[in-house]
Design a protein around this motif. Structure first.
Motif, PDB file in Angstrom:
ATOM      1  N   ASN A  22       0.757  -1.093  -0.036  1.00  0.00           N
ATOM      2  CA  ASN A  22      -0.037   0.025   0.023  1.00  0.00           C
ATOM      3  C   ASN A  22       0.755   1.311  -0.060  1.00  0.00           C
ATOM      4  O   ASN A  22       1.795   1.504   0.830  1.00  0.00           O
ATOM      5  CB  ASN A  22      -0.867   0.040   1.283  1.00  0.00           C
ATOM      6  CG  ASN A  22      -1.788   1.159   1.168  1.00  0.00           C
ATOM      7  OD1 ASN A  22      -1.614   2.330   0.759  1.00  0.00           O
ATOM      8  ND2 ASN A  22      -3.220   0.882   1.804  1.00  0.00           N
ATOM      9  N   PHE A  24       0.247   4.232   0.406  1.00  0.00           N
ATOM     10  CA  PHE A  24       0.035   5.301   1.456  1.00  0.00           C
ATOM     11  C   PHE A  24       0.409   5.114   2.830  1.00  0.00           C
ATOM     12  O   PHE A  24       0.324   5.909   3.734  1.00  0.00           O
ATOM     13  CB  PHE A  24      -1.532   5.748   1.407  1.00  0.00           C
ATOM     14  CG  PHE A  24      -1.856   5.722  -0.026  1.00  0.00           C
ATOM     15  CD1 PHE A  24      -1.928   7.183  -0.604  1.00  0.00           C
ATOM     16  CD2 PHE A  24      -2.718   5.018  -0.825  1.00  0.00           C
ATOM     17  CE1 PHE A  24      -2.187   7.500  -2.144  1.00  0.00           C
ATOM     18  CE2 PHE A  24      -2.970   5.540  -2.151  1.00  0.00           C
ATOM     19  CZ  PHE A  24      -2.687   6.689  -2.647  1.00  0.00           C
ATOM     20  N   ASN A  25       1.073   3.970   3.006  1.00  0.00           N
ATOM     21  CA  ASN A  25       1.371   3.441   4.290  1.00  0.00           C
ATOM     22  C   ASN A  25       2.910   3.182   4.325  1.00  0.00           C
ATOM     23  O   ASN A  25       3.271   2.556   3.357  1.00  0.00           O
ATOM     24  CB  ASN A  25       0.694   2.388   4.940  1.00  0.00           C
ATOM     25  CG  ASN A  25      -0.718   2.810   5.352  1.00  0.00           C
ATOM     26  OD1 ASN A  25      -1.119   3.659   6.312  1.00  0.00           O
ATOM     27  ND2 ASN A  25      -1.607   2.577   4.395  1.00  0.00           N
ATOM     28  N   ALA A  26       3.831   3.261   5.498  1.00  0.00           N
ATOM     29  CA  ALA A  26       5.017   2.864   5.519  1.00  0.00           C
ATOM     30  C   ALA A  26       5.198   1.239   6.009  1.00  0.00           C
ATOM     31  O   ALA A  26       4.209   0.954   6.924  1.00  0.00           O
ATOM     32  CB  ALA A  26       5.802   3.650   6.192  1.00  0.00           C
ATOM     33  N   PHE A  27       5.716   0.343   5.373  1.00  0.00           N
ATOM     34  CA  PHE A  27       5.768  -1.070   5.786  1.00  0.00           C
ATOM     35  C   PHE A  27       7.202  -1.462   6.280  1.00  0.00           C
ATOM     36  O   PHE A  27       8.060  -1.054   5.405  1.00  0.00           O
ATOM     37  CB  PHE A  27       5.313  -1.947   4.514  1.00  0.00           C
ATOM     38  CG  PHE A  27       3.881  -1.493   4.358  1.00  0.00           C
ATOM     39  CD1 PHE A  27       2.773  -2.755   4.950  1.00  0.00           C
ATOM     40  CD2 PHE A  27       3.065  -0.763   3.808  1.00  0.00           C
ATOM     41  CE1 PHE A  27       1.749  -2.718   4.857  1.00  0.00           C
ATOM     42  CE2 PHE A  27       1.900  -0.733   3.665  1.00  0.00           C
ATOM     43  CZ  PHE A  27       1.144  -1.602   4.336  1.00  0.00           C
ATOM     44  N   SER A  57       0.392   3.995  16.490  1.00  0.00           N
ATOM     45  CA  SER A  57       0.187   4.011  15.018  1.00  0.00           C
ATOM     46  C   SER A  57       0.565   2.657  14.286  1.00  0.00           C
ATOM     47  O   SER A  57       0.567   2.516  13.096  1.00  0.00           O
ATOM     48  CB  SER A  57       0.883   5.263  14.597  1.00  0.00           C
ATOM     49  OG  SER A  57       2.480   4.887  14.772  1.00  0.00           O
ATOM     50  N   HIS A  94      -2.803  -4.820  17.484  1.00  0.00           N
ATOM     51  CA  HIS A  94      -2.905  -3.416  17.393  1.00  0.00           C
ATOM     52  C   HIS A  94      -3.230  -3.005  18.746  1.00  0.00           C
ATOM     53  O   HIS A  94      -3.917  -3.555  19.422  1.00  0.00           O
ATOM     54  CB  HIS A  94      -3.938  -2.941  16.541  1.00  0.00           C
ATOM     55  CG  HIS A  94      -4.018  -1.286  16.234  1.00  0.00           C
ATOM     56  ND1 HIS A  94      -5.229  -0.546  16.615  1.00  0.00           N
ATOM     57  CD2 HIS A  94      -3.043  -0.156  16.228  1.00  0.00           C
ATOM     58  CE1 HIS A  94      -5.119   0.455  16.669  1.00  0.00           C
ATOM     59  NE2 HIS A  94      -3.617   0.855  16.311  1.00  0.00           N
ATOM     60  N   ASN A 113      -5.690  -2.386   2.503  1.00  0.00           N
ATOM     61  CA  ASN A 113      -6.220  -1.094   2.881  1.00  0.00           C
ATOM     62  C   ASN A 113      -7.474  -1.046   3.506  1.00  0.00           C
ATOM     63  O   ASN A 113      -7.671  -0.405   4.624  1.00  0.00           O
ATOM     64  CB  ASN A 113      -6.252  -0.176   1.532  1.00  0.00           C
ATOM     65  CG  ASN A 113      -6.434   1.306   1.784  1.00  0.00           C
ATOM     66  OD1 ASN A 113      -5.824   1.774   2.793  1.00  0.00           O
ATOM     67  ND2 ASN A 113      -7.254   1.904   0.982  1.00  0.00           N
ATOM     68  N   LEU A 116      -6.921  -2.277   7.247  1.00  0.00           N
ATOM     69  CA  LEU A 116      -6.118  -1.287   8.120  1.00  0.00           C
ATOM     70  C   LEU A 116      -7.174  -0.157   8.655  1.00  0.00           C
ATOM     71  O   LEU A 116      -6.986   0.409   9.659  1.00  0.00           O
ATOM     72  CB  LEU A 116      -4.874  -0.615   7.197  1.00  0.00           C
ATOM     73  CG  LEU A 116      -3.733  -1.646   6.963  1.00  0.00           C
ATOM     74  CD1 LEU A 116      -2.695  -0.793   6.269  1.00  0.00           C
ATOM     75  CD2 LEU A 116      -3.201  -2.278   8.347  1.00  0.00           C
ATOM     76  N   LYS A 117      -8.098   0.279   7.645  1.00  0.00           N
ATOM     77  CA  LYS A 117      -8.956   1.248   8.209  1.00  0.00           C
ATOM     78  C   LYS A 117     -10.080   0.646   9.191  1.00  0.00           C
ATOM     79  O   LYS A 117     -10.277   1.440  10.051  1.00  0.00           O
ATOM     80  CB  LYS A 117      -9.820   1.816   6.813  1.00  0.00           C
ATOM     81  CG  LYS A 117      -9.104   2.541   5.786  1.00  0.00           C
ATOM     82  CD  LYS A 117     -10.130   3.020   4.841  1.00  0.00           C
ATOM     83  CE  LYS A 117      -9.297   3.922   3.743  1.00  0.00           C
ATOM     84  NZ  LYS A 117     -10.130   4.297   2.613  1.00  0.00           N
ATOM     85  N   ARG A 120      -8.052   0.557  12.426  1.00  0.00           N
ATOM     86  CA  ARG A 120      -7.944   1.861  13.265  1.00  0.00           C
ATOM     87  C   ARG A 120      -9.093   2.318  13.830  1.00  0.00           C
ATOM     88  O   ARG A 120      -8.927   3.400  14.569  1.00  0.00           O
ATOM     89  CB  ARG A 120      -7.294   2.948  12.169  1.00  0.00           C
ATOM     90  CG  ARG A 120      -5.883   2.513  11.821  1.00  0.00           C
ATOM     91  CD  ARG A 120      -5.256   3.756  11.045  1.00  0.00           C
ATOM     92  NE  ARG A 120      -3.700   3.548  10.641  1.00  0.00           N
ATOM     93  CZ  ARG A 120      -3.500   2.984   9.396  1.00  0.00           C
ATOM     94  NH1 ARG A 120      -4.249   2.953   8.560  1.00  0.00           N
ATOM     95  NH2 ARG A 120      -2.067   2.695   9.337  1.00  0.00           N
TER      96      ARG A 120
END
Length: 266
Positions: A22, A24-27, A57, A94, A113, A116-117, A120
């Motif tokens: 993804n 838009f995220n750091a992996f 996070s 998490h 993605n 992950l949403k 969170r």
């Protein structure tokens, strides 16, 4: 976390993913080879729980060749819909706990993605207390079991003894190198370029080391025909503690193989 833990084979290898799933995220990904030491993967679970609790996070997932192995331990208390073929992108760590993307919120297989949403958003995530209680029980039984630790006297060159004091986590990689040695590795043991007790290795000393019971069994029970030279045999016949001498000889050979490998693990 890692200073007092004895890895069976080697520690975790971390790396930043060049092509993340993804953008838009750091992996970051990690892997660990644990061999016969099943406790190691549960130590990683404990580590990830602690990291995600400290940093909200972070979202982690963990699996081995069997898949989501943490679900296996909690199989009797999982939701009925959660099976190996429905667990992809649903099980994460998490906030210090295991969280599951519920089937009601996403009946089709969620993308990473989407998952992950969900994770969170605490209101949309199934955080099962019984599942986490079971996971904590397994971690306590497998990671904190003092009965799994064995202490033994070994007679080794001074240079090895210093390593055992300063970097005791290297006991695992050294024993693994000895236990899984290839025939060509005996050349390194014969030459003993790094830990020759009569040269740079220093004098022979007695010391006490800690290891897992599996590691001790691998070191003590495997038959080992040492090269017929005094460099490796360490004058064992004159030693007052022949068991410590034999264990030390095998351990020193493991360190020598480790140091002589093309890709050292430390």
């Amino acid at each position: 976390f890692t200073t007092e833990y004895f890895s069976h084979d080697e520690g975790i290898h971390w790396e930043i993913m060049d092509k993340p799933p993804n953008p838009f995220n750091a992996f970051m990904s990690g892997k660990v080879r644990f061999g016969d030491g099943m406790e190691d993967e549960w130590f990683v679970v404990r580590l990830l729980k602690a990291l995600t609790k400290q940093n909200s996070s972070l979202i982690c997932s963990i699996f081995d060749t069997d898949g989501d192995f943490i679900l296996i331990e909690a199989a009797d208390i999982l939701p009925e819909w959660l099976e190996p073929d429905t667990s992809k992108n649903r099980v994460f760590i998490h906030g210090g706990i295991v969280k599951i993307v519920p089937f009601e919120k996403c009946k089709a297989e969620p993308s990473l993605n989407e998952a992950l949403k969900f994770i969170r958003s605490a209101a949309e995530v199934e955080s099962s207390c019984p599942v986490n209680e079971k996971i904590n029980e397994v971690i306590k039984a497998k990671v904190f079991d003092e009965q799994n630790i064995h202490r033994a006297r070994v007679r080794v060159p001074l240079k090895v003894a210093k390593i055992l004091i300063l970097k005791k986590q290297l006991v695992g990689p050294a024993i693994s190198s000895f236990y899984n040695r290839e025939p060509e590795a005996m050349k390194a043991c014969t030459l003993m370029n790094h830990f020759n007790p009569w040269k740079s290795g220093g004098p022979m000393v007695l010391t006490t080391i800690s290891m897992t019971r599996i590691q001790f069994a691998q070191l003590a029970c495997q038959e080992f025909i040492a090269p017929s030279n005094d460099i490796v045999n360490f004058d064992m016949k004159s030693c007052e503690n022949p068991v410590a001498a034999e264990l030390g000889m095998k351990l020193t050979c493991g360190f020598e193989i480790l140091m002589s490998s093309s890709e050292p693990k430390f």
